[in-house]
Design a protein around this motif. Structure first.
Motif, mmCIF file in Angstrom:
data_model
loop_
_atom_site.group_PDB
_atom_site.id
_atom_site.type_symbol
_atom_site.label_atom_id
_atom_site.label_comp_id
_atom_site.label_asym_id
_atom_site.label_seq_id
_atom_site.Cartn_x
_atom_site.Cartn_y
_atom_site.Cartn_z
ATOM 1 N N MET A 1 0.792 -1.047 0.094
ATOM 2 C CA MET A 1 -0.189 0.025 -0.062
ATOM 3 C C MET A 1 0.865 1.344 0.140
ATOM 4 S SD MET A 1 -2.769 1.077 2.939
ATOM 5 C CE MET A 1 -3.498 2.644 2.758
ATOM 6 N N ILE A 2 2.035 1.264 0.847
ATOM 7 C CA ILE A 2 2.680 2.295 0.806
ATOM 8 C C ILE A 2 3.755 2.534 -0.060
ATOM 9 C CG2 ILE A 2 4.377 3.589 2.358
ATOM 10 C CD1 ILE A 2 2.859 2.403 4.779
ATOM 11 N N ARG A 3 3.865 3.522 -1.078
ATOM 12 C CA ARG A 3 4.976 3.700 -2.011
ATOM 13 C C ARG A 3 5.417 4.917 -1.842
ATOM 14 N NH1 ARG A 3 0.484 2.081 -5.411
ATOM 15 N NH2 ARG A 3 0.585 4.117 -6.283
ATOM 16 N N ALA A 4 6.614 5.146 -2.695
ATOM 17 C CA ALA A 4 7.304 6.367 -2.402
ATOM 18 C C ALA A 4 6.736 7.410 -3.265
ATOM 19 C CB ALA A 4 8.688 6.107 -3.054
ATOM 20 N N ASP A 5 5.577 7.127 -4.268
ATOM 21 C CA ASP A 5 5.039 8.109 -4.970
ATOM 22 C C ASP A 5 3.805 8.577 -4.376
ATOM 23 O OD1 ASP A 5 4.048 5.666 -5.666
ATOM 24 O OD2 ASP A 5 3.486 6.107 -7.578
ATOM 25 N N MET A 6 3.225 7.914 -3.293
ATOM 26 C CA MET A 6 1.995 8.114 -2.776
ATOM 27 C C MET A 6 2.275 8.028 -1.142
ATOM 28 S SD MET A 6 -1.275 6.596 -4.122
ATOM 29 C CE MET A 6 -3.090 7.093 -3.635
ATOM 30 N N VAL A 7 2.552 9.163 -0.654
ATOM 31 C CA VAL A 7 2.876 9.219 1.038
ATOM 32 C C VAL A 7 1.686 9.071 1.728
ATOM 33 C CG1 VAL A 7 5.075 9.744 0.442
ATOM 34 C CG2 VAL A 7 3.220 11.591 0.715
ATOM 35 N N VAL A 8 0.353 9.789 1.189
ATOM 36 C CA VAL A 8 -0.855 10.032 1.754
ATOM 37 C C VAL A 8 -1.226 8.591 2.548
ATOM 38 C CG1 VAL A 8 -2.397 9.647 0.152
ATOM 39 C CG2 VAL A 8 -2.858 11.343 1.882
ATOM 40 N N PRO A 9 -1.053 7.361 2.078
ATOM 41 C CA PRO A 9 -1.449 6.170 2.819
ATOM 42 C C PRO A 9 -1.027 5.991 4.017
ATOM 43 C CG PRO A 9 -1.046 5.640 0.453
ATOM 44 C CD PRO A 9 -0.404 7.200 0.807
ATOM 45 N N ILE A 10 0.226 6.618 4.443
ATOM 46 C CA ILE A 10 0.869 6.660 5.587
ATOM 47 C C ILE A 10 -0.139 7.402 6.872
ATOM 48 C CG2 ILE A 10 2.633 7.295 7.219
ATOM 49 C CD1 ILE A 10 4.377 6.933 4.616
ATOM 50 N N CYS A 65 -3.010 16.672 7.797
ATOM 51 C CA CYS A 65 -1.701 16.264 6.916
ATOM 52 C C CYS A 65 -2.553 15.627 5.696
ATOM 53 C CB CYS A 65 -1.103 14.982 7.582
ATOM 54 S SG CYS A 65 -0.150 15.332 9.078
ATOM 55 N N ILE A 66 -3.662 15.067 5.634
ATOM 56 C CA ILE A 66 -4.109 14.581 4.368
ATOM 57 C C ILE A 66 -4.683 15.712 3.628
ATOM 58 C CG2 ILE A 66 -6.027 13.240 3.542
ATOM 59 C CD1 ILE A 66 -6.140 11.445 5.998
ATOM 60 N N ALA A 67 -5.118 16.805 4.154
ATOM 61 C CA ALA A 67 -5.621 17.935 3.278
ATOM 62 C C ALA A 67 -4.397 18.435 2.759
ATOM 63 C CB ALA A 67 -6.365 18.525 4.410
ATOM 64 N N LEU A 68 -3.533 18.738 3.826
ATOM 65 C CA LEU A 68 -2.252 19.387 3.085
ATOM 66 C C LEU A 68 -1.516 18.620 1.871
ATOM 67 C CD1 LEU A 68 -0.092 21.599 3.363
ATOM 68 C CD2 LEU A 68 1.181 20.191 5.123
ATOM 69 N N GLU A 69 -1.281 17.488 2.217
ATOM 70 C CA GLU A 69 -0.797 16.525 1.037
ATOM 71 C C GLU A 69 -1.506 16.824 0.019
ATOM 72 O OE1 GLU A 69 0.384 13.134 -1.235
ATOM 73 O OE2 GLU A 69 -1.270 13.697 -0.598
ATOM 74 N N ARG A 70 -2.850 16.621 0.019
ATOM 75 C CA ARG A 70 -3.597 16.859 -1.457
ATOM 76 C C ARG A 70 -3.630 18.149 -2.129
ATOM 77 N NH1 ARG A 70 -4.244 12.303 -3.848
ATOM 78 N NH2 ARG A 70 -2.051 12.425 -2.751
ATOM 79 N N TYR A 71 -3.485 19.133 -1.036
ATOM 80 C CA TYR A 71 -3.616 20.597 -1.634
ATOM 81 C C TYR A 71 -2.010 20.648 -2.493
ATOM 82 C CZ TYR A 71 -2.304 25.437 -1.324
ATOM 83 O OH TYR A 71 -1.881 26.654 -1.579
#
Length: 252
Positions: A1-10, A65-71
């Motif tokens: 699930m956790i990949r370097a190109d998608m950190v929001v799953p953390i 954190c999720i909102a900031l990352e998506r922004y």
């Protein structure tokens, strides 16, 4: 699930852990309520409440954190591309948990000792209101920037908007009423306000049940799996057509 190109799953995983802590705290509180009241039990009842506040504080932090990352994905894609990595997301997650521990350690004794003091109730309400303007900024900033974001696919754009709308909606509907009612309670002597405050607090408890929807919105493969469960005929027909064509080509 956790990949370097998608950190929001953390952040999603940590958010779900914080929700689990809240659920455990509620269960412990219900168990303690069934026991005979005593001095030791009254002290023990403070633990589930502290655990609940700890999980709730961490939950709010990971929502930010999720909102900031998506922004950042939409508004600053170039910066995000060169700065995203699992290590940074992990360190930020650890920082959120540490802040939740500090907040619970400092706030809980004050809340228990000075529960009915107006100053402490106002302080709690202000602290809970602070994330709201940030969530508004992330949502509307993403909304403005998403039309010109050429580096993000349309499907990803729609998923980002839905995710931020869910985060903002969750905070607005479930958290904001408690903060507002708490303010009103500090400046009124109306006895009905306590009933409204209890209802608003129960709404806060529902946040632990809403957050898992973020995981479903994030994971494209999960949503595709659910979609395939409802529409299996398309794949079956395609397989049958392929099987029908193959003998014909062979015979030719």
């Amino acid at each position: 699930m956790i990949r370097a190109d998608m950190v929001v799953p953390i952040y999603i995983i940590n958010l779900l852990i914080s929700d689990l802590l809240q659920i455990i705290a509620r269960i412990l509180r219900l168990i303690l309520l069934t026991l005979t009241d005593s001095e030791g039990l009254r002290i023990a009842k403070a633990f589930p409440f502290s655990l609940f506040i700890f999980g709730l504080s961490a939950s709010i932090g990971f929502m930010l954190c999720i909102a900031l990352e998506r922004y950042l994905v939409v508004a600053h894609p170039l910066w995000y591309r060169y700065h995203r990595n699992v290590r940074h997301a992990t360190l930020i997650s650890v920082g959120v948990w540490v802040l939740a521990v500090i907040f619970t350690t400092v706030a809980m004794p004050l809340y228990i000792i000075l529960h009915f003091h107006k100053e402490i109730m106002i302080t709690f309400s202000v602290l809970w209101l602070l994330p709201f303007p940030l969530l508004l900024f992330f949502f509307f900033g993403t909304w403005r920037a998403i039309a010109g974001a050429t580096s993000v696919r349309d499907a990803e754009k729609r998923r980002i908007v839905r995710m931020l709308a869910l985060v903002l909606g969750t905070y607005t509907v479930l958290f904001l009423p408690y903060c507002i009612v708490n303010f009103i309670r500090c400046y009124t002597i109306n006895t009905n306000i306590n009933i409204i405050l209890k209802i608003a607090m129960q709404m806060v408890n529902f946040s632990a049940l809403v957050d898992p929807v973020l995981y479903i919105l994030l994971r494209t493969d999960v949503r595709n799996t659910l979609s395939n469960c409802w529409t299996p005929t398309a794949e079956t027909e395609e397989t049958e057509n392929t099987a029908t064509v193959s003998p014909t080509v062979t015979s030719v």
